[in-house]
Every structure is written in structure tokens, then in C-alpha cells.
Design a protein around this motif. Structure first.
Motif, mmCIF file in Angstrom:
data_model
loop_
_atom_site.group_PDB
_atom_site.id
_atom_site.type_symbol
_atom_site.label_atom_id
_atom_site.label_comp_id
_atom_site.label_asym_id
_atom_site.label_seq_id
_atom_site.Cartn_x
_atom_site.Cartn_y
_atom_site.Cartn_z
ATOM 1 N N UNK A 223 7.684 16.524 -24.648
ATOM 2 C CA UNK A 223 6.642 15.223 -24.834
ATOM 3 C C UNK A 223 7.771 14.550 -26.326
ATOM 4 N N UNK A 224 7.673 14.683 -27.531
ATOM 5 C CA UNK A 224 8.058 13.833 -28.319
ATOM 6 C C UNK A 224 9.173 13.242 -27.009
ATOM 7 N N UNK A 225 10.483 14.095 -27.417
ATOM 8 C CA UNK A 225 11.886 13.452 -26.361
ATOM 9 C C UNK A 225 11.391 12.335 -25.300
ATOM 10 N N UNK A 226 10.401 12.408 -24.671
ATOM 11 C CA UNK A 226 10.128 11.727 -23.415
ATOM 12 C C UNK A 226 9.783 10.243 -23.957
ATOM 13 N N UNK A 227 9.341 10.746 -24.905
ATOM 14 C CA UNK A 227 7.952 9.442 -25.576
ATOM 15 C C UNK A 227 9.338 8.800 -26.697
ATOM 16 N N UNK A 228 10.570 9.080 -26.811
ATOM 17 C CA UNK A 228 11.102 8.783 -27.378
ATOM 18 C C UNK A 228 12.218 7.366 -27.246
ATOM 19 N N UNK A 229 12.511 8.335 -25.740
ATOM 20 C CA UNK A 229 13.517 7.598 -24.819
ATOM 21 C C UNK A 229 12.537 6.287 -23.864
ATOM 22 N N UNK A 230 11.191 6.222 -24.335
ATOM 23 C CA UNK A 230 10.334 5.658 -23.967
ATOM 24 C C UNK A 230 10.335 4.010 -25.065
ATOM 25 N N UNK A 231 10.494 4.751 -26.073
ATOM 26 C CA UNK A 231 10.089 3.630 -27.091
ATOM 27 C C UNK A 231 11.453 2.689 -26.940
ATOM 28 N N UNK A 232 12.626 3.324 -26.673
ATOM 29 C CA UNK A 232 14.089 3.070 -27.002
ATOM 30 C C UNK A 232 14.176 1.919 -25.689
ATOM 31 N N UNK A 233 14.083 2.234 -24.677
ATOM 32 C CA UNK A 233 13.581 1.177 -23.757
ATOM 33 C C UNK A 233 12.770 0.074 -23.416
ATOM 34 N N UNK A 234 12.040 0.053 -24.331
ATOM 35 C CA UNK A 234 10.816 -0.908 -24.481
ATOM 36 C C UNK A 234 11.319 -1.517 -25.097
ATOM 37 N N UNK B 281 9.276 -4.532 -22.445
ATOM 38 C CA UNK B 281 9.153 -5.424 -23.905
ATOM 39 C C UNK B 281 8.320 -4.210 -25.025
ATOM 40 N N UNK B 282 8.963 -4.556 -26.026
ATOM 41 C CA UNK B 282 7.936 -3.436 -27.143
ATOM 42 C C UNK B 282 6.501 -3.977 -26.604
ATOM 43 N N UNK B 283 5.336 -4.981 -26.510
ATOM 44 C CA UNK B 283 4.244 -5.673 -25.928
ATOM 45 C C UNK B 283 4.084 -4.770 -24.447
#
Length: 227
Positions: A215-226, A43-45
Motif C-alpha cells: 500500500x505504501x508503494x502504491x501511495x508513493x507512486x500516486x504522490x509522484x504523479x499528483x 495536481x497536488x490538490x
């Protein structure tokens, strides 16, 4: 030098990736089992622990004058120039920049993220982001990417995956040769087909802006799935 995301797509193990698994009773002669869907409580947390992406370096070292055997008395090189001549320094620079950038991007977006440094035990819970840089030799065999003179291709690929620390998975890759731990420098490896991963392409001498963009692209995908 432009980073491009290749065709695998960033399939993190966050409840949306179907992961193929064999049952405990499966044998080498048995037929493939039906895929099972991994379930997670991201989740986001959820805190994201970012490990150093694996990138090898050869044994070439530098001294005050440059490459060993090519000393230049009376000439002092800038630290940045010495690093360019030191494969270990180059590899560390990319790995550190990539991990720090991902953590920073996630934190700026309001997520909990922290680097998981080598040698530190993994926490019992959270999301573990890890990966490996690879390159392919003339025989089309995949190896752990290696910095160093005569180390092979100028391009390398980055495989990245997200794992639920509360539900340990199979490793991201395995040794290609029996008896090979897969940990030696430049070892031949095979990506584990049971682990969903994303594949990015980079050049070994990519500038900082390219590393940060990846790194920004990876972080953005992580955000999407959290979320």
C-alpha cells in the motif's frame, strides 16, 4: 514474504502514459490506430478516491467450531482464528487494510484522499484509484483471485490503475469469455491493453506488514504523479 514490483512499472494515466485507442469508425478488420496521449489535470490538490481492490471469496463458511462439518464442541476460537478459516473474512481483511493504508499514507503526505465504498456513486471529478487481484490457472488463463479451500494458487497479482473521473476510460479488465460478465466469483478475465496499470505480486496469506508495504508503494507512486 516479500512484495516485489514487477516489470510493468506504475504507469498511471496522469499525462505521462500513452494510451492506445481505436477510432469510433474502427472495425474488426481495420488496422490498429495510432496511440493517443491521455491528458489530465491532476495536481497536488486533486482528491484521490480509493476503491476496494477486487478480491473474490469462495462459499466456504465457518461456524463457532471452525469449518462447517468440523465443529469442535466446547472450544471457542478467537475471532482472528475464525477469520483465518473464513475466505470471505480473509479477503475483506486484505481489501480493507490495503485501502485504509493507502488513504492514510496519502493523507499523512498532505494529499486529499478518501475511500470510495462499494455501492457509493463515483464523484464527477478527482482521481479514482482502483484495481483487481488476479491469479493464473494451470491452462495459463487469468482469473479474478479467489480465497477459499481448493481455490488455486497461493500467489496472486494485483493490477492497479488511476483514472481521471472527469474523463471516463475503458474498464481495467474484460471478461475472457463471451457472455460472461466477468463479475462472477473467480471469473476468467483479460486485462485491457488500452489501460495502463501497475502489477504487484503478493501471497494470499501475506502478513499485515506486507500488505501495508505494498500500500505504501502504491501511495508513493500516486504522490509522484499528483505533483
Amino acid at each position: 514474504m516479500k512484495t516485489r514490483v514487477l516489470a510493468i512499472g506504475f504507469l498511471f494515466l496522469c499525462g505521462f502514459a500513452a494510451i492506445l485507442v481505436h477510432s469510433a469508425r474502427a472495425t474488426a478488420s481495420s488496422s490498429p490506430q495510432e496511440p493517443a496521449v491521455a491528458t489530465h489535470n491532476f495536481s497536488k490538490d486533486t482528491k484521490v478516491w480509493v476503491s476496494n481492490f477486487e478480491l473474490d471469496a469462495g462459499d466456504v463458511k465457518t461456524d463457532k467450531g471452525g469449518i462447517i462439518g468440523q465443529a469442535r464442541p466446547g472450544i471457542l476460537e478467537r475471532p482472528s482464528k475464525r477469520c483465518e478459516r473464513d475466505p470471505e473474512c480473509q479477503a475483506k481483511k486484505i481489501v480493507d487494510l490495503m485501502a485504509n493504508s493507502i488513504v492514510s499514507d496519502l493523507q499523512k503526505a498532505g494529499y486529499k484522499a478518501e475511500r470510495l465504498l462499494p455501492g457509493v456513486e463515483k464523484p464527477p471529478t478527482g482521481a479514482w484509484l482502483h484495481g483487481v487481484f488476479t491469479e493464473v490457472d494451470e491452462g495459463n488463463r487469468m482469473h479474478r483471485a479467489m480465497f477459499g479451500f481448493g481455490s488455486g494458487e497461493a500467489k496472486m497479482q494485483l493490477y492497479v490503475t488511476l483514472t481521471d473521473l472527469a474523463a471516463p476510460q475503458k474498464p481495467l479488465y474484460e471478461a475472457a469469455d463471451k457472455g460472461d460478465s466477468g463479475k462472477k466469483i473467480g471469473a476468467a478475465i483479460t486485462m485491457n491493453p488500452y489501460v495502463a496499470a501497475a502489477k504487484f505480486a503478493m501471497e494470499k496469506n501475506a502478513p499485515e506488514k506486507t500488505v501495508k508495504k505494498t500500500a505504501a508503494e502504491i501511495a508513493k507512486e500516486v504522490e509522484t504523479h499528483l505533483q
